[in-house]
Write a protein that holds these residues in place. Structure first.
Motif, PDB file in Angstrom:
ATOM      1  N   ALA A  52      -1.303  23.382 -24.956  1.00 20.83           N
ATOM      2  CA  ALA A  52      -1.046  24.720 -24.438  1.00 20.83           C
ATOM      3  C   ALA A  52      -0.293  25.498 -25.503  1.00 20.83           C
ATOM      4  O   ALA A  52       0.710  25.031 -26.027  1.00 20.83           O
ATOM      5  N   THR A  53      -0.800  26.660 -25.851  1.00 18.47           N
ATOM      6  CA  THR A  53      -0.106  27.493 -26.834  1.00 18.47           C
ATOM      7  C   THR A  53       0.058  28.888 -26.282  1.00 18.47           C
ATOM      8  O   THR A  53      -0.742  29.361 -25.488  1.00 18.47           O
ATOM      9  N   SER A  54       1.102  29.533 -26.702  1.00 20.69           N
ATOM     10  CA  SER A  54       1.302  30.930 -26.345  1.00 20.69           C
ATOM     11  C   SER A  54       2.178  31.567 -27.411  1.00 20.69           C
ATOM     12  O   SER A  54       2.837  30.887 -28.179  1.00 20.69           O
ATOM     13  N   SER A  55       2.146  32.861 -27.459  1.00 14.17           N
ATOM     14  CA  SER A  55       2.960  33.596 -28.414  1.00 14.17           C
ATOM     15  C   SER A  55       3.779  34.637 -27.675  1.00 14.17           C
ATOM     16  O   SER A  55       3.311  35.228 -26.714  1.00 14.17           O
ATOM     17  N   GLU A  59       4.131  25.636 -28.371  1.00 15.42           N
ATOM     18  CA  GLU A  59       3.103  24.646 -28.087  1.00 15.42           C
ATOM     19  C   GLU A  59       3.713  23.539 -27.230  1.00 15.42           C
ATOM     20  O   GLU A  59       4.839  23.113 -27.478  1.00 15.42           O
ATOM     21  N   ILE A  60       2.950  23.106 -26.255  1.00 13.69           N
ATOM     22  CA  ILE A  60       3.356  21.986 -25.418  1.00 13.69           C
ATOM     23  C   ILE A  60       2.223  20.968 -25.473  1.00 13.69           C
ATOM     24  O   ILE A  60       1.083  21.292 -25.136  1.00 13.69           O
ATOM     25  N   VAL A  61       2.544  19.763 -25.927  1.00 14.55           N
ATOM     26  CA  VAL A  61       1.535  18.731 -26.137  1.00 14.55           C
ATOM     27  C   VAL A  61       1.964  17.469 -25.395  1.00 14.55           C
ATOM     28  O   VAL A  61       3.095  17.007 -25.563  1.00 14.55           O
ATOM     29  N   TYR A  62       1.057  16.912 -24.600  1.00 11.32           N
ATOM     30  CA  TYR A  62       1.374  15.659 -23.920  1.00 11.32           C
ATOM     31  C   TYR A  62       1.350  14.521 -24.933  1.00 11.32           C
ATOM     32  O   TYR A  62       0.399  14.346 -25.681  1.00 11.32           O
ATOM     33  N   ASP A  63       2.423  13.745 -24.969  1.00  7.09           N
ATOM     34  CA  ASP A  63       2.541  12.603 -25.867  1.00  7.09           C
ATOM     35  C   ASP A  63       2.306  11.338 -25.040  1.00  7.09           C
ATOM     36  O   ASP A  63       3.144  10.958 -24.221  1.00  7.09           O
ATOM     37  N   ARG A  64       1.169  10.715 -25.247  1.00  5.96           N
ATOM     38  CA  ARG A  64       0.815   9.528 -24.448  1.00  5.96           C
ATOM     39  C   ARG A  64       1.734   8.345 -24.706  1.00  5.96           C
ATOM     40  O   ARG A  64       1.967   7.531 -23.823  1.00  5.96           O
ATOM     41  N   CYS A  81       5.054   8.285 -25.399  1.00  7.58           N
ATOM     42  CA  CYS A  81       6.325   8.355 -24.665  1.00  7.58           C
ATOM     43  C   CYS A  81       6.162   8.923 -23.260  1.00  7.58           C
ATOM     44  O   CYS A  81       7.129   9.013 -22.511  1.00  7.58           O
ATOM     45  N   ARG A  82       4.935   9.351 -22.916  1.00 10.44           N
ATOM     46  CA  ARG A  82       4.612   9.869 -21.582  1.00 10.44           C
ATOM     47  C   ARG A  82       5.443  11.085 -21.206  1.00 10.44           C
ATOM     48  O   ARG A  82       5.859  11.241 -20.057  1.00 10.44           O
ATOM     49  N   ASN A  83       5.701  11.915 -22.192  1.00 10.88           N
ATOM     50  CA  ASN A  83       6.416  13.166 -21.981  1.00 10.88           C
ATOM     51  C   ASN A  83       5.668  14.286 -22.679  1.00 10.88           C
ATOM     52  O   ASN A  83       4.716  14.043 -23.415  1.00 10.88           O
ATOM     53  N   TYR A  84       6.132  15.494 -22.486  1.00 11.85           N
ATOM     54  CA  TYR A  84       5.521  16.665 -23.103  1.00 11.85           C
ATOM     55  C   TYR A  84       6.372  17.116 -24.287  1.00 11.85           C
ATOM     56  O   TYR A  84       7.541  17.470 -24.113  1.00 11.85           O
ATOM     57  N   ALA A  85       5.786  17.056 -25.482  1.00 11.19           N
ATOM     58  CA  ALA A  85       6.483  17.487 -26.686  1.00 11.19           C
ATOM     59  C   ALA A  85       6.492  19.006 -26.740  1.00 11.19           C
ATOM     60  O   ALA A  85       5.482  19.653 -26.472  1.00 11.19           O
ATOM     61  N   MET A  86       7.645  19.583 -27.079  1.00 14.67           N
ATOM     62  CA  MET A  86       7.802  21.029 -27.149  1.00 14.67           C
ATOM     63  C   MET A  86       7.949  21.447 -28.605  1.00 14.67           C
ATOM     64  O   MET A  86       8.842  20.962 -29.299  1.00 14.67           O
ATOM     65  N   TYR A  87       7.076  22.328 -29.050  1.00 11.37           N
ATOM     66  CA  TYR A  87       7.115  22.829 -30.420  1.00 11.37           C
ATOM     67  C   TYR A  87       7.335  24.332 -30.402  1.00 11.37           C
ATOM     68  O   TYR A  87       6.754  25.041 -29.588  1.00 11.37           O
ATOM     69  N   LEU A  88       8.163  24.798 -31.295  1.00 10.78           N
ATOM     70  CA  LEU A  88       8.376  26.223 -31.486  1.00 10.78           C
ATOM     71  C   LEU A  88       8.170  26.498 -32.970  1.00 10.78           C
ATOM     72  O   LEU A  88       8.852  25.914 -33.812  1.00 10.78           O
ATOM     73  N   ASP A  89       7.182  27.317 -33.264  1.00 10.98           N
ATOM     74  CA  ASP A  89       6.797  27.616 -34.646  1.00 10.98           C
ATOM     75  C   ASP A  89       6.539  26.348 -35.449  1.00 10.98           C
ATOM     76  O   ASP A  89       6.915  26.221 -36.607  1.00 10.98           O
ATOM     77  N   GLY A  90       5.897  25.367 -34.812  1.00 12.62           N
ATOM     78  CA  GLY A  90       5.525  24.134 -35.494  1.00 12.62           C
ATOM     79  C   GLY A  90       6.613  23.087 -35.595  1.00 12.62           C
ATOM     80  O   GLY A  90       6.378  21.989 -36.082  1.00 12.62           O
ATOM     81  N   GLU A  91       7.824  23.410 -35.149  1.00 18.03           N
ATOM     82  CA  GLU A  91       8.934  22.456 -35.202  1.00 18.03           C
ATOM     83  C   GLU A  91       9.146  21.824 -33.841  1.00 18.03           C
ATOM     84  O   GLU A  91       9.192  22.513 -32.830  1.00 18.03           O
ATOM     85  N   LEU A  92       9.299  20.500 -33.836  1.00 15.75           N
ATOM     86  CA  LEU A  92       9.562  19.792 -32.593  1.00 15.75           C
ATOM     87  C   LEU A  92      10.950  20.159 -32.083  1.00 15.75           C
ATOM     88  O   LEU A  92      11.948  20.005 -32.790  1.00 15.75           O
ATOM     89  N   MET A  93      10.999  20.666 -30.851  1.00 14.56           N
ATOM     90  CA  MET A  93      12.266  21.061 -30.252  1.00 14.56           C
ATOM     91  C   MET A  93      12.796  20.006 -29.285  1.00 14.56           C
ATOM     92  O   MET A  93      13.961  20.031 -28.927  1.00 14.56           O
ATOM     93  N   GLY A  94      11.918  19.120 -28.842  1.00 17.28           N
ATOM     94  CA  GLY A  94      12.335  18.098 -27.894  1.00 17.28           C
ATOM     95  C   GLY A  94      11.191  17.736 -26.961  1.00 17.28           C
ATOM     96  O   GLY A  94      10.036  18.060 -27.219  1.00 17.28           O
ATOM     97  N   PHE A  95      11.545  17.063 -25.864  1.00 14.61           N
ATOM     98  CA  PHE A  95      10.548  16.601 -24.908  1.00 14.61           C
ATOM     99  C   PHE A  95      10.959  16.990 -23.497  1.00 14.61           C
ATOM    100  O   PHE A  95      12.141  17.043 -23.178  1.00 14.61           O
ATOM    101  N   GLY A  96       9.956  17.253 -22.667  1.00 16.76           N
ATOM    102  CA  GLY A  96      10.183  17.516 -21.251  1.00 16.76           C
ATOM    103  C   GLY A  96       9.478  16.449 -20.436  1.00 16.76           C
ATOM    104  O   GLY A  96       8.420  15.958 -20.820  1.00 16.76           O
ATOM    105  N   ARG A  97      10.051  16.093 -19.310  1.00 14.23           N
ATOM    106  CA  ARG A  97       9.435  15.056 -18.469  1.00 14.23           C
ATOM    107  C   ARG A  97       8.151  15.542 -17.830  1.00 14.23           C
ATOM    108  O   ARG A  97       7.241  14.768 -17.584  1.00 14.23           O
ATOM    109  N   THR A  98       8.095  16.845 -17.542  1.00  9.22           N
ATOM    110  CA  THR A  98       6.893  17.442 -16.963  1.00  9.22           C
ATOM    111  C   THR A  98       6.494  18.638 -17.807  1.00  9.22           C
ATOM    112  O   THR A  98       7.301  19.154 -18.593  1.00  9.22           O
TER     113      THR A  98
END
Length: 76
Positions: free
Chosen positions: A8-11, A28-33, A35-52
């Motif tokens: 999922a991407t948005s600007s 960008e929000i990408v499901y990481d199989r 770790c089973r979490n959603y990786a959060m990217y802002l301008d290509g940099e990993l910001m962390g993970f969300g459980r949902t």
């Protein structure tokens, strides 16, 4: 919500004010199989993970809001 194979991407663009160009942030929000979490990217940099997906979306939205409110950006 995207499936596990989708990204999922948005600007978000701030309004131009006082002759300044708006700021563009790519989220960008990408499901990481692994770790089973959603990786959060802002301008290509990993910001962390969300459980949902919703947790990740809410966290990124709050981060962008704070960046826009403070007038700062992400350092490259």
């Amino acid at each position: 919500m995207p499936t596990t194979n989708e990204v999922a991407t948005s600007s978000i663009i701030t309004n131009a004010s006082q002759g300044q160009l708006g700021t563009l942030y790519r989220k960008e929000i990408v499901y990481d199989r692994e770790c089973r979490n959603y990786a959060m990217y802002l301008d290509g940099e990993l910001m962390g993970f969300g459980r949902t997906y919703r947790d990740a979306e809410t966290t990124l939205d709050a981060l962008v809001f704070e960046l826009l409110r403070s007038g700062t950006g992400i350092e490259a």
